[in-house]
Design a protein around this motif. Structure first.
Motif, PDB file in Angstrom:
ATOM      1  N   ARG A 146      -3.487 -31.916  44.206  1.00 16.46           N
ATOM      2  CA  ARG A 146      -2.270 -31.181  44.542  1.00 16.46           C
ATOM      3  C   ARG A 146      -2.474 -30.183  45.678  1.00 16.46           C
ATOM      4  N   ALA A 147      -3.665 -29.594  45.785  1.00 10.35           N
ATOM      5  CA  ALA A 147      -3.874 -28.543  46.789  1.00 10.35           C
ATOM      6  C   ALA A 147      -4.152 -29.099  48.174  1.00 10.35           C
ATOM      7  N   THR A 195       0.112 -28.039  38.210  1.00  5.10           N
ATOM      8  CA  THR A 195       0.719 -28.642  39.400  1.00  5.10           C
ATOM      9  C   THR A 195       2.157 -28.196  39.682  1.00  5.10           C
ATOM     10  N   VAL A 243      -3.211 -24.658  41.312  1.00 10.54           N
ATOM     11  CA  VAL A 243      -2.216 -25.725  41.410  1.00 10.54           C
ATOM     12  C   VAL A 243      -2.815 -27.094  41.137  1.00 10.54           C
ATOM     13  N   ASN A 244      -4.147 -27.228  41.185  1.00 11.10           N
ATOM     14  CA  ASN A 244      -4.762 -28.519  40.865  1.00 11.10           C
ATOM     15  C   ASN A 244      -4.705 -28.836  39.381  1.00 11.10           C
ATOM     16  N   TRP A 297      -0.661 -21.004  48.104  1.00 15.03           N
ATOM     17  CA  TRP A 297      -1.567 -22.159  48.129  1.00 15.03           C
ATOM     18  C   TRP A 297      -1.253 -23.091  49.306  1.00 15.03           C
ATOM     19  N   LYS A 298       0.037 -23.312  49.550  1.00 16.24           N
ATOM     20  CA  LYS A 298       0.413 -24.139  50.700  1.00 16.24           C
ATOM     21  C   LYS A 298       0.041 -23.465  52.016  1.00 16.24           C
ATOM     22  N   ASN A 330       4.684 -19.293  48.580  1.00 16.07           N
ATOM     23  CA  ASN A 330       3.641 -20.178  48.068  1.00 16.07           C
ATOM     24  C   ASN A 330       2.306 -19.922  48.791  1.00 16.07           C
ATOM     25  N   TRP A 353       2.903 -25.830  42.651  1.00 18.57           N
ATOM     26  CA  TRP A 353       2.939 -26.294  44.038  1.00 18.57           C
ATOM     27  C   TRP A 353       4.370 -26.369  44.565  1.00 18.57           C
ATOM     28  N   SER A 354       5.351 -26.492  43.657  1.00 16.08           N
ATOM     29  CA  SER A 354       6.758 -26.639  44.056  1.00 16.08           C
ATOM     30  C   SER A 354       7.430 -25.315  44.408  1.00 16.08           C
TER      31      SER A 354
END
Length: 530
Positions: A107-108, A217, A213-214, A229-230, A227, A220-221
């Motif tokens: 996910r990351a 999950t 987020v891994n 992580w993004k 966010n 991630w949205s």
């Protein structure tokens, strides 16, 4: 800080509610009693709540002892099959490799399944096929030439660094691996540290122990503006891709001016372009991205698959002085006053056994690299749905007592003495990392790692040379004189492990050997970019 956590959880609620709805709908679909057992599953979360993401392999081993060599579990709606038996892994991941060769979404990371940035993490697309075919051929060519002496040259520097700055052996081992791969890829060992650090950061993003987020999950949205992580991954990947692309462009300039060494993967790639009629080496942006990622990721993987095992080998020799002494006696008998090279491998089976037992005792990839079912299948009379993740858990496989008696302890003799299940002849060939009985560190089937030959050569020369040059021992407390113990299972918990730095003394075996180490480095220093 607490307010931020609460905000993030509320932002993730829509995705969580969707997961709950999917779970409720699945309860309504009553199926037959399952033939593949597993731990009790809880609504929505499955069993994610009692999995330590920093040592998940230990829980999987505990469940294997309870439920057998193949069992099911789930995490937040994602179905898993965990395998701890080599025969079952062969059946699913090798014989049925046409079904179980997909890769799950990490996910990351962005778009890794489609490429071209991470060949080992892609689904089986045309990009994956082209990159894998080229890397396989390039690795085979270089192995036949024993990597053109690059490993031996860099090992001479590594020994000097270990002797002059022993306290930093952990970081210097990673840089050593980064230098070898940077030289083979681009002829630029000066970026070895950057290469090693970039590899480590990438591994963090890939791992369940990395960004939350891994495992959670739905987070991630969260919208991009909120966010973290993004934002982090976008900046990290952009920097890495720019570095790889710049390295390719510099290599093109050097090739056209005639000063790019033949013994580099970039020369091999560019020479094929030139001989194919592209005498200017001009390419579209897409083709340059393809090539730079292929060479760059190939370079990166060669760091992470070797530095951790090499650090664990130094640890194993420190904790098992009797085997260190046996290996040193063998090296002295065969090599005398010269540093071991790849040519000595057939005559040093004890060294190879110590190296191989290190990766069994402290697996570099304890979870295994996940495969994903690309379509529905059936096993043991039970359906395995497309999208199910299959993990061949190395930590469990390497602890099956029928294959590895006394599995928790370090026994290189299991590869050297008849009577052990993993013994093979001739000892001039076995044991090694590439073939034969014992361990599947390099993966399974169509997703087998292509770098096993360089791991075999680099681990052998680096490990044998370290024992030729040094005595490795536990540090002693300056006040009491007592040996300082440490946790040999303390790691960074990445998908490919490094041990955490541990206390170790590195001392030349004699004044004469110290002089030989310095002389060896002086003899190659002018060829190296230091």
């Amino acid at each position: 800080m607490e307010g931020v956590r609460i905000l993030l959880l509320y932002l993730a609620v829509p995705s969580l509610l969707f997961s709950v709805l999917q779970q409720i709908l699945s309860w309504r679909k009553k199926g037959p009693k399952r033939a593949i057992p597993g731990p009790k599953q809880y609504p929505v979360i499955g069993r994610v709540h009692d999995l330590d993401r920093f040592s998940m392999w230990k829980k999987f081993k505990e469940w294997a002892d309870m439920y057998g060599p193949i069992y099911r579990t789930s995490m937040l709606g994602q179905q898993f099959i965990i395998v701890s038996d080599e025969t079952i892994a062969q059946e699913l991941l090798v014989k049925r490799g046409h079904i179980y060769s997909g890769r799950p979404q990490i996910r990351a990371l962005f778009n890794h399944k489609t490429g071209p940035g991470y060949v080992a993490l892609m689904d089986r697309t045309d990009t994956w096929t082209k990159q894998r075919k080229w890397v396989h051929a390039a690795m085979a060519d270089f192995h036949r030439a024993h990597f053109h002496g690059v490993i031996e040259e860099e090992v001479k520097r590594y020994l000097a660094v270990l002797m002059l700055d022993p306290a930093k052996f952990h970081a210097n081992t990673r840089e050593h691996c980064g230098r070898i791969m940077s030289r083979l890829a681009w002829d630029d060992a000066s970026i070895g540290k950057e290469n090693g650090d970039s590899a480590d950061c990438t591994l963090t993003q890939m791992s369940v122990s990395g960004p939350i987020v891994n495992t959670m999950t739905p987070l991630w949205s969260i919208p991009w503006a909120l966010n973290p992580w993004k934002k982090f991954e976008r900046a990290r990947e952009d920097k890495q891709r720019a570095w790889w692309l710049n390295s390719l462009k510099l290599a093109k300039q050097r090739y056209l001016s005639g000063n790019l060494p033949v013994e580099t993967w970039s020369f091999r790639y560019l020479d094929n372009l030139y001989k194919g009629g592209n005498t200017t080496l001009e390419q579209s942006d897409k083709d340059e991205e393809f090539a730079s990622c292929m060479l760059g990721f190939h370079n990166l993987v060669g760091v992470v698959t070797i530095c951790g095992p090499m650090q664990f080998f130094l640890m194993a020799m420190t904790l098992n002085p009797e085997w260190q002494e046996k290996a040193q006696e063998e090296i002295d008998r065969v090599c005398g006053d010269r540093m071991p090279t790849t040519a000595d491998s057939p005559n040093l089976p004890t060294v190879r056994a110590c190296l191989k037992e290190t990766l069994r005792w402290r697996s570099g990839v304890p979870l295994g690299v996940p495969h994903q079912a690309e379509k529905d299948d059936e096993y043991m009379g039970e359906k395995i749905a497309a999208g199910t993740i299959v993990l061949a858990c190395e930590w469990s496989m390497n602890r099956v007592p029928e294959v590895y008696p006394d599995p928790e302890n370090y026994h290189p003799e299991r590869y050297l003495e008849p009577g052990w299940p993993t013994y093979q002849e001739p000892l001039s060939r076995y044991p090694n990392f590439r073939e034969g009985k014992g361990m599947h560190t390099f993966g399974w089937g169509r997703r087998t790692c292509l770098g096993q030959h360089i791991v075999d050569d680099e681990m052998f020369v680096s490990g044998a040379a370290a024992l030729w040059a040094f005595n490795l021992s536990k540090k002693r407390c300056p006040s009491t004189g007592e040996e300082i113990d440490f946790d040999s299972e303390a790691t960074n918990a990445h998908v490919i492990l490094e041990p955490l730095p541990f206390p170790m003394d590195i001392n030349p075996r004699s004044d004469e050997r110290a002089a030989q180490v310095l002389a060896g480095y002086a003899g190659v220093r002018d060829k190296l970019k230091v």
